[in-house]
Each structure stands twice: as C-alpha cells, then as structure tokens.
Design a protein around this motif. Structure first.
Motif, PDB file in Angstrom:
ATOM      1  N   MET A   1       0.844  -1.189   0.055  1.00 20.80           N
ATOM      2  CA  MET A   1      -0.008  -0.051   0.089  1.00 20.80           C
ATOM      3  C   MET A   1       1.140   1.303  -0.029  1.00 20.80           C
ATOM      4  SD  MET A   1      -2.659   1.033   3.161  1.00 20.80           S
ATOM      5  CE  MET A   1      -3.881   2.417   2.784  1.00 20.80           C
ATOM      6  N   ALA A   2       1.804   1.309   0.710  1.00 18.89           N
ATOM      7  CA  ALA A   2       2.792   2.399   1.045  1.00 18.89           C
ATOM      8  C   ALA A   2       3.294   2.968  -0.396  1.00 18.89           C
ATOM      9  CB  ALA A   2       3.765   2.201   2.185  1.00 18.89           C
ATOM     10  N   LYS A   3       3.720   1.849  -1.147  1.00 18.03           N
ATOM     11  CA  LYS A   3       4.478   1.711  -2.375  1.00 18.03           C
ATOM     12  C   LYS A   3       3.706   2.408  -3.686  1.00 18.03           C
ATOM     13  CE  LYS A   3       8.694  -0.030  -2.178  1.00 18.03           C
ATOM     14  NZ  LYS A   3       8.750   0.282  -0.621  1.00 18.03           N
ATOM     15  N   GLN A   4       2.447   2.475  -3.296  1.00 17.99           N
ATOM     16  CA  GLN A   4       1.561   3.006  -4.414  1.00 17.99           C
ATOM     17  C   GLN A   4       1.740   4.323  -4.786  1.00 17.99           C
ATOM     18  OE1 GLN A   4      -0.025   0.346  -6.257  1.00 17.99           O
ATOM     19  NE2 GLN A   4       1.272  -0.681  -4.429  1.00 17.99           N
ATOM     20  N   ILE A   5       2.034   5.294  -3.839  1.00 15.88           N
ATOM     21  CA  ILE A   5       2.198   6.715  -4.036  1.00 15.88           C
ATOM     22  C   ILE A   5       3.252   7.219  -3.472  1.00 15.88           C
ATOM     23  CG2 ILE A   5      -0.402   6.909  -4.529  1.00 15.88           C
ATOM     24  CD1 ILE A   5      -0.718   7.834  -1.313  1.00 15.88           C
ATOM     25  N   ASP A   6       3.741   8.526  -3.808  1.00 15.02           N
ATOM     26  CA  ASP A   6       4.990   8.874  -3.143  1.00 15.02           C
ATOM     27  C   ASP A   6       4.750   9.764  -2.153  1.00 15.02           C
ATOM     28  OD1 ASP A   6       4.295  11.410  -3.897  1.00 15.02           O
ATOM     29  OD2 ASP A   6       5.396  11.421  -5.871  1.00 15.02           O
ATOM     30  N   ASP A   7       5.959  10.281  -1.172  1.00 15.60           N
ATOM     31  CA  ASP A   7       5.708  10.796  -0.053  1.00 15.60           C
ATOM     32  C   ASP A   7       5.112  12.292   0.036  1.00 15.60           C
ATOM     33  OD1 ASP A   7       7.576  11.992  -1.825  1.00 15.60           O
ATOM     34  OD2 ASP A   7       9.237  12.323  -0.180  1.00 15.60           O
ATOM     35  N   ASP A   8       5.001  12.848  -1.057  1.00 19.63           N
ATOM     36  CA  ASP A   8       4.091  14.153  -1.389  1.00 19.63           C
ATOM     37  C   ASP A   8       2.623  13.812  -1.231  1.00 19.63           C
ATOM     38  OD1 ASP A   8       6.399  15.747  -1.430  1.00 19.63           O
ATOM     39  OD2 ASP A   8       6.186  16.304  -3.512  1.00 19.63           O
ATOM     40  N   ASP A   9       2.224  12.816  -1.967  1.00 22.06           N
ATOM     41  CA  ASP A   9       0.895  12.423  -2.223  1.00 22.06           C
ATOM     42  C   ASP A   9       0.381  11.989  -0.857  1.00 22.06           C
ATOM     43  OD1 ASP A   9       0.781  12.794  -4.817  1.00 22.06           O
ATOM     44  OD2 ASP A   9       0.925  10.959  -5.257  1.00 22.06           O
ATOM     45  N   TRP A  10       1.249  11.019  -0.051  1.00 22.34           N
ATOM     46  CA  TRP A  10       0.946  10.427   1.319  1.00 22.34           C
ATOM     47  C   TRP A  10       0.394  11.785   2.018  1.00 22.34           C
ATOM     48  CZ3 TRP A  10      -1.605   6.434   1.994  1.00 22.34           C
ATOM     49  CH2 TRP A  10      -1.140   5.416   1.358  1.00 22.34           C
ATOM     50  N   ASP A  11       1.462  12.745   2.318  1.00 21.10           N
ATOM     51  CA  ASP A  11       1.234  14.161   2.943  1.00 21.10           C
ATOM     52  C   ASP A  11       0.192  14.739   2.569  1.00 21.10           C
ATOM     53  OD1 ASP A  11       2.614  15.627   4.932  1.00 21.10           O
ATOM     54  OD2 ASP A  11       2.292  17.232   3.174  1.00 21.10           O
ATOM     55  N   PHE A  12      -0.292  14.920   1.359  1.00 28.30           N
ATOM     56  CA  PHE A  12      -1.573  15.471   0.697  1.00 28.30           C
ATOM     57  C   PHE A  12      -2.697  14.894   1.174  1.00 28.30           C
ATOM     58  CE2 PHE A  12      -4.491  15.351  -2.744  1.00 28.30           C
ATOM     59  CZ  PHE A  12      -4.934  16.671  -2.639  1.00 28.30           C
ATOM     60  N   TYR A  13      -2.901  13.615   1.089  1.00 26.98           N
ATOM     61  CA  TYR A  13      -4.254  12.778   1.509  1.00 26.98           C
ATOM     62  C   TYR A  13      -4.409  12.922   3.034  1.00 26.98           C
ATOM     63  CZ  TYR A  13      -4.497  10.743  -3.140  1.00 26.98           C
ATOM     64  OH  TYR A  13      -4.894  10.587  -4.421  1.00 26.98           O
ATOM     65  N   PHE A  14      -2.914  12.836   3.758  1.00 31.67           N
ATOM     66  CA  PHE A  14      -3.412  12.749   5.263  1.00 31.67           C
ATOM     67  C   PHE A  14      -3.506  14.080   5.799  1.00 31.67           C
ATOM     68  CE2 PHE A  14      -2.477   8.725   7.460  1.00 31.67           C
ATOM     69  CZ  PHE A  14      -2.808   7.760   6.427  1.00 31.67           C
ATOM     70  N   ASN A  15      -2.838  15.206   5.173  1.00 29.12           N
ATOM     71  CA  ASN A  15      -3.083  16.502   5.762  1.00 29.12           C
ATOM     72  C   ASN A  15      -3.959  17.529   5.466  1.00 29.12           C
ATOM     73  OD1 ASN A  15      -1.146  16.205   7.968  1.00 29.12           O
ATOM     74  ND2 ASN A  15       0.377  16.265   6.684  1.00 29.12           N
ATOM     75  N   THR A  16      -4.678  17.107   4.230  1.00 33.78           N
ATOM     76  CA  THR A  16      -5.825  17.761   3.467  1.00 33.78           C
ATOM     77  C   THR A  16      -7.000  17.543   4.515  1.00 33.78           C
ATOM     78  OG1 THR A  16      -4.663  17.574   1.385  1.00 33.78           O
ATOM     79  CG2 THR A  16      -7.121  18.667   1.388  1.00 33.78           C
ATOM     80  N   PRO A  17      -7.619  18.358   5.008  1.00 35.04           N
ATOM     81  CA  PRO A  17      -8.846  18.026   5.853  1.00 35.04           C
ATOM     82  C   PRO A  17      -9.851  17.486   5.148  1.00 35.04           C
ATOM     83  CG  PRO A  17      -7.765  20.151   6.421  1.00 35.04           C
ATOM     84  CD  PRO A  17      -7.329  19.721   5.084  1.00 35.04           C
ATOM     85  N   GLY A  18     -10.452  16.317   5.473  1.00 34.95           N
ATOM     86  CA  GLY A  18     -11.624  15.613   4.866  1.00 34.95           C
ATOM     87  C   GLY A  18     -11.438  14.788   3.637  1.00 34.95           C
ATOM     88  N   LYS A  19      -9.934  14.933   3.195  1.00 29.92           N
ATOM     89  CA  LYS A  19      -9.710  14.221   1.864  1.00 29.92           C
ATOM     90  C   LYS A  19      -9.963  12.768   1.938  1.00 29.92           C
ATOM     91  CE  LYS A  19      -8.290  14.373  -2.256  1.00 29.92           C
ATOM     92  NZ  LYS A  19      -9.111  15.165  -3.140  1.00 29.92           N
ATOM     93  N   LEU A  20      -9.301  11.890   2.938  1.00 31.55           N
ATOM     94  CA  LEU A  20      -9.627  10.551   3.045  1.00 31.55           C
ATOM     95  C   LEU A  20     -11.148  10.118   3.202  1.00 31.55           C
ATOM     96  CD1 LEU A  20      -6.621   9.695   5.431  1.00 31.55           C
ATOM     97  CD2 LEU A  20      -7.017   8.980   3.006  1.00 31.55           C
ATOM     98  N   GLU A  21     -11.990  11.028   3.905  1.00 32.84           N
ATOM     99  CA  GLU A  21     -13.326  10.867   4.096  1.00 32.84           C
ATOM    100  C   GLU A  21     -13.857  10.856   2.407  1.00 32.84           C
ATOM    101  OE1 GLU A  21     -11.531  12.611   6.136  1.00 32.84           O
ATOM    102  OE2 GLU A  21     -12.253  11.918   8.057  1.00 32.84           O
ATOM    103  N   LYS A  22     -13.528  11.965   1.884  1.00 32.63           N
ATOM    104  CA  LYS A  22     -14.160  12.323   0.747  1.00 32.63           C
ATOM    105  C   LYS A  22     -13.792  11.177  -0.443  1.00 32.63           C
ATOM    106  CE  LYS A  22     -14.934  15.773  -2.740  1.00 32.63           C
ATOM    107  NZ  LYS A  22     -14.483  16.981  -3.175  1.00 32.63           N
ATOM    108  N   ILE A  23     -12.571  10.435  -0.322  1.00 33.01           N
ATOM    109  CA  ILE A  23     -12.014   9.403  -1.419  1.00 33.01           C
ATOM    110  C   ILE A  23     -12.812   8.148  -1.161  1.00 33.01           C
ATOM    111  CG2 ILE A  23     -10.347   8.089  -2.075  1.00 33.01           C
ATOM    112  CD1 ILE A  23      -8.299  10.094  -1.063  1.00 33.01           C
ATOM    113  N   HIS A  24     -13.258   7.979   0.249  1.00 37.39           N
ATOM    114  CA  HIS A  24     -13.886   6.753   0.681  1.00 37.39           C
ATOM    115  C   HIS A  24     -15.309   6.961   0.670  1.00 37.39           C
ATOM    116  CE1 HIS A  24      -9.592   6.018   1.670  1.00 37.39           C
ATOM    117  NE2 HIS A  24      -9.903   4.970   1.206  1.00 37.39           N
TER     118      HIS A  24
END
Ligand code: HEC
Length: 117
Positions: A46-69
């Motif tokens: 799972m970790a390998k699917q995206i790069d460090d910036d993307d992880w940071d973006f998905y985790f630190n954009t408020p509501g992003k993970l909820e929206k994706i799912h």
C-alpha cells in the motif's frame, strides 16, 4: 580482554539486535493491516503505491480521506474510526518511510514475509 570491554561489546550487540527487530513501526503496520489491507493490500504494498508528497497530501488535507472513501462504506468507516485517528501520525510516517521512491524493501520477519498483495 578487560571485563569492561567484554561488557561493552555485549551491550552494543544486544542494542543492535533490538534495533534490527524494529526497523519499522509495527504499531503502524498492524493498524494499516487491520484497517486498510482488505482493500489496499499489505501495508508495505500500500505504502509503495504513491509517493511521499501524495501521502502527505491525502493525510493532511482536511476531509480528503473521507471524501475519497465516500462511496465505500467500509473504507469510510476505516478512515473515520477511532483507531485510525489515534494512529494517524504514525501511519503517515510509516507510509512515507515506505513510499514509492523511498527505496525501502522488506524481507521476512514475524509480521510480514515478502508477499505484496
Ligand atoms: C473497503 C475498502 C477500503 C478500505 C478498508 C480502505 N480503502 Fe482506501 N481506497 C479504497 C478505494 C476503492 C480507493 C480508490 C477510490 C477512487 O479512486 O475513487 C481508495 C483510495 C485511497 C487513497 C487514494 C490513493 C489511492 O491509492 O488511490 C488513499 C490515500 C487511501 N485510500 C487510504 C486508505 C487508508 C489509510 C485506509 C485505512 C485506514 C483505507 N484507505 C481503507 C478502498 C478502501
């Protein structure tokens, strides 16, 4: 050899054994395994699917993970769960440390043995 050196060598050996047993955050690994792996594959995969910036973006954009799912009830429940919220920072660190261009490759240990899906 003086006793003190023997003792010091033994001490250092024990310390380095301790470190090799904990090359990554096993709490983060277990949390991802429990909450995310059913859809995203093993935590390392799972970790390998995206790069460090993307992880940071998905985790630190408020509501992003909820929206994706949003349309995936089990996924939404996972990212809204208390367990996820409690370990969010550690999970992000783990995903970044093992992300696409991190160059980290894992062999076998008690939690994980080289299977990637
Ligand atoms: C029930 C299945 C399911 C679970 C459980 C789940 N996800 Fe997802 N996740 C998905 C699906 C499907 C997508 C793709 C959605 C899309 O592209 O519209 C996705 C997309 C993502 C993305 C966007 C990047 C990408 O790879 O597409 C991230 C980041 C993510 N999930 C993180 C998590 C985390 C962290 C967890 C565990 C806390 C988790 N997911 C649990 C199904 C799930």
């Amino acid at each position: 050899m003086p006793k003190i050196i023997v003792a010091a060598t033994l001490f250092i050996t024990l310390i380095s054994f301790g470190e090799s047993a904990e090359k990554y955050d096993t709490t983060a690994f277990r949390t991802a395994t429990k909450l995310c792996s059913s859809c995203h594959g093993t935590a390392f995969y799972m970790a390998k699917q995206i790069d460090d910036d993307d992880w940071d973006f998905y985790f630190n954009t408020p509501g992003k993970l909820e929206k994706i799912h949003q349309k995936i009830p089990k996924g939404l429940a996972a990212v809204k769960s208390r367990r996820f919220k409690n370990h969010k920072k550690r999970l992000l660190k783990f995903f970044i440390a093992n992300s696409k261009y991190s160059g980290s490759v894992h062999g076998c240990d008690a939690n994980f043995c080289g299977t990637h899906h």
